[in-house]
Design a protein around this motif. Structure first.
Motif, short mmCIF file in Angstrom:
data_model
loop_
_atom_site.label_atom_id
_atom_site.label_comp_id
_atom_site.label_asym_id
_atom_site.label_seq_id
_atom_site.Cartn_x
_atom_site.Cartn_y
_atom_site.Cartn_z
N ILE A 179 -3.16 -5.66 3.45
CA ILE A 179 -3.33 -6.36 2.18
C ILE A 179 -3.46 -5.38 1.02
O ILE A 179 -2.84 -5.57 -0.03
CB ILE A 179 -4.55 -7.31 2.22
CG1 ILE A 179 -4.28 -8.46 3.21
CG2 ILE A 179 -4.83 -7.89 0.84
CD1 ILE A 179 -5.45 -9.42 3.38
N ILE B 242 -2.54 -12.41 9.11
CA ILE B 242 -3.43 -13.53 8.74
C ILE B 242 -3.40 -14.59 9.84
O ILE B 242 -4.45 -15.12 10.24
CB ILE B 242 -3.04 -14.11 7.38
CG1 ILE B 242 -3.42 -13.13 6.26
CG2 ILE B 242 -3.73 -15.45 7.15
CD1 ILE B 242 -2.91 -13.51 4.90
N PHE C 158 -11.45 -13.22 1.20
CA PHE C 158 -11.21 -14.57 1.71
C PHE C 158 -10.80 -14.53 3.18
O PHE C 158 -11.37 -15.22 4.03
CB PHE C 158 -10.14 -15.28 0.88
CG PHE C 158 -9.75 -16.63 1.42
CD1 PHE C 158 -10.54 -17.75 1.19
CD2 PHE C 158 -8.58 -16.78 2.17
CE1 PHE C 158 -10.18 -18.99 1.71
CE2 PHE C 158 -8.22 -18.02 2.69
CZ PHE C 158 -9.03 -19.13 2.45
N HIS C 159 -9.79 -13.72 3.49
CA HIS C 159 -9.28 -13.67 4.85
C HIS C 159 -10.23 -12.94 5.79
O HIS C 159 -10.36 -13.32 6.97
CB HIS C 159 -7.89 -13.02 4.87
CG HIS C 159 -6.86 -13.81 4.13
ND1 HIS C 159 -6.44 -15.06 4.55
CD2 HIS C 159 -6.17 -13.55 2.99
CE1 HIS C 159 -5.54 -15.53 3.71
NE2 HIS C 159 -5.36 -14.63 2.77
N LYS D 230 1.72 -9.13 6.33
CA LYS D 230 0.51 -9.83 5.89
C LYS D 230 0.47 -11.24 6.45
O LYS D 230 -0.57 -11.71 6.94
CB LYS D 230 0.45 -9.85 4.36
CG LYS D 230 -0.73 -10.62 3.79
CD LYS D 230 -0.66 -10.60 2.27
CE LYS D 230 -1.72 -11.49 1.65
NZ LYS D 230 -1.63 -11.50 0.17
N ASN E 179 -0.81 -4.98 -2.00
CA ASN E 179 -1.31 -5.24 -3.34
C ASN E 179 -1.03 -4.07 -4.27
O ASN E 179 -0.60 -4.27 -5.42
CB ASN E 179 -2.82 -5.51 -3.27
CG ASN E 179 -3.43 -5.76 -4.64
OD1 ASN E 179 -3.74 -4.84 -5.38
ND2 ASN E 179 -3.60 -7.03 -4.97
N TYR F 209 -11.07 -1.81 -3.29
CA TYR F 209 -10.64 -3.11 -2.78
C TYR F 209 -11.78 -3.86 -2.08
O TYR F 209 -11.55 -4.88 -1.44
CB TYR F 209 -9.46 -2.95 -1.83
CG TYR F 209 -8.14 -2.72 -2.53
CD1 TYR F 209 -7.36 -3.78 -2.96
CD2 TYR F 209 -7.67 -1.43 -2.77
CE1 TYR F 209 -6.15 -3.58 -3.60
CE2 TYR F 209 -6.47 -1.21 -3.41
CZ TYR F 209 -5.71 -2.29 -3.82
OH TYR F 209 -4.50 -2.07 -4.48
N ASP G 195 -8.54 -11.61 -2.29
CA ASP G 195 -7.61 -11.90 -1.20
C ASP G 195 -8.15 -11.33 0.12
O ASP G 195 -8.18 -12.01 1.16
CB ASP G 195 -6.24 -11.32 -1.53
CG ASP G 195 -5.11 -11.93 -0.69
OD1 ASP G 195 -5.32 -13.02 -0.13
OD2 ASP G 195 -4.04 -11.30 -0.62
N ASN H 109 -11.96 -7.26 -3.49
CA ASN H 109 -10.69 -7.93 -3.72
C ASN H 109 -10.74 -9.34 -3.14
O ASN H 109 -11.03 -9.52 -1.94
CB ASN H 109 -9.57 -7.13 -3.05
CG ASN H 109 -8.21 -7.78 -3.18
OD1 ASN H 109 -7.85 -8.63 -2.37
ND2 ASN H 109 -7.44 -7.39 -4.18
#
Length: 234
Positions: A97, A189, A72-73, A185, A101, A64, A69, A67
């Motif tokens: 995450i 975030i 980005f975060h 999640k 996922n 991951y 997602d 990954n």
């Protein structure tokens, strides 16, 4: 039917309290303990370190580290981070995450039981595998307890928390667990983008449907507690 152990890990990190060599050794001990005390199980290693794990752990490894997602975060958090302990948010963000996922994108219907186990910990000789198998249609987890942390900002998570080093759920509950992690999640975030504070332990307590939960007094796992490297058994 066999069980599935999802081992969460971050082999290469700059924020962890252990060296790469220690993390590799710990993860190998985790895998060895599963094969010893839950011998009919399949094992999948979920890794979200800062670079791909180039180690052969003799299990399926899902990388991951790139990954989109997660990246980005994570990068958004790092670009504005001034937390004194950023590893709390980073660890929770990455683990939530990648666990969500995996469950969304991989079927677990052929397994009787799904376990989540932190890669720094291992099952010990007292681990009661059959206690988990008997908890049909339930989550099996340690009793909740009041948090020792008093956060500076009010968050929607509880002052209570579940220890998430090891817990399990009946595979029939996978949609409930996915729903739980979707909510977790969303919260983590928000926390990563504000001054609000929290972690995976408090969020699991907040969102997990208590009607599905059975408790166990002792999980019988052991390992080094990251903040101070103290050896613990629970």
């Amino acid at each position: 039917m066999t069980s599935l152990f999802l081992v969460t890990s971050a082999i290469y990190t700059s924020y962890g309290k252990f060296s790469t060599e220690e993390r590799i050794a710990q993860t190998k001990e985790t895998i060895k303990s599963i094969r010893t005390y839950a011998p009919d199980s399949n094992i999948v290693l979920l890794d979200a370190g800062e670079k791909s794990a180039d180690i052969d752990f003799d299990v399926k490894l899902i990388d991951y580290t790139t990954n989109p997602d997660i990246q980005f975060h994570l990068q958004k958090y790092l670009s504005n981070n001034n937390d004194l302990e950023p590893e709390i948010i980073i660890k929770s963000l990455l683990e939530i995450i990648m666990f969500e996922n995996y469950l969304k994108n991989n079927s677990v219907k052929n397994y009787s039981r799904v376990f989540k186990l932190n890669g720094r910990y291992k099952l010990n000789s007292k681990f009661n595998y059959f206690k988990h198998l008997e908890a049909k249609n339930n989550v099996l987890i340690l009793y909740s307890h009041k948090s020792p942390h008093f956060y500076n900002f009010q968050v929607s998570s509880s002052m209570f928390q579940y220890m998430t080093r090891c817990w399990s759920f009946d595979s029939n509950l996978v949609l409930n667990i996915i729903e739980t992690y979707v909510k977790m999640k969303k919260d983590i975030i928000i926390m990563s983008q504000t001054k609000k504070q929290g972690d995976i332990e408090h969020l699991l307590y907040k969102h997990l449907n208590k009607k599905l939960v059975k408790h166990i007094n002792v999980m019988d796992v052991e390992g080094h507690y990251a903040p101070n490297k103290k050896w613990i058994e629970e």
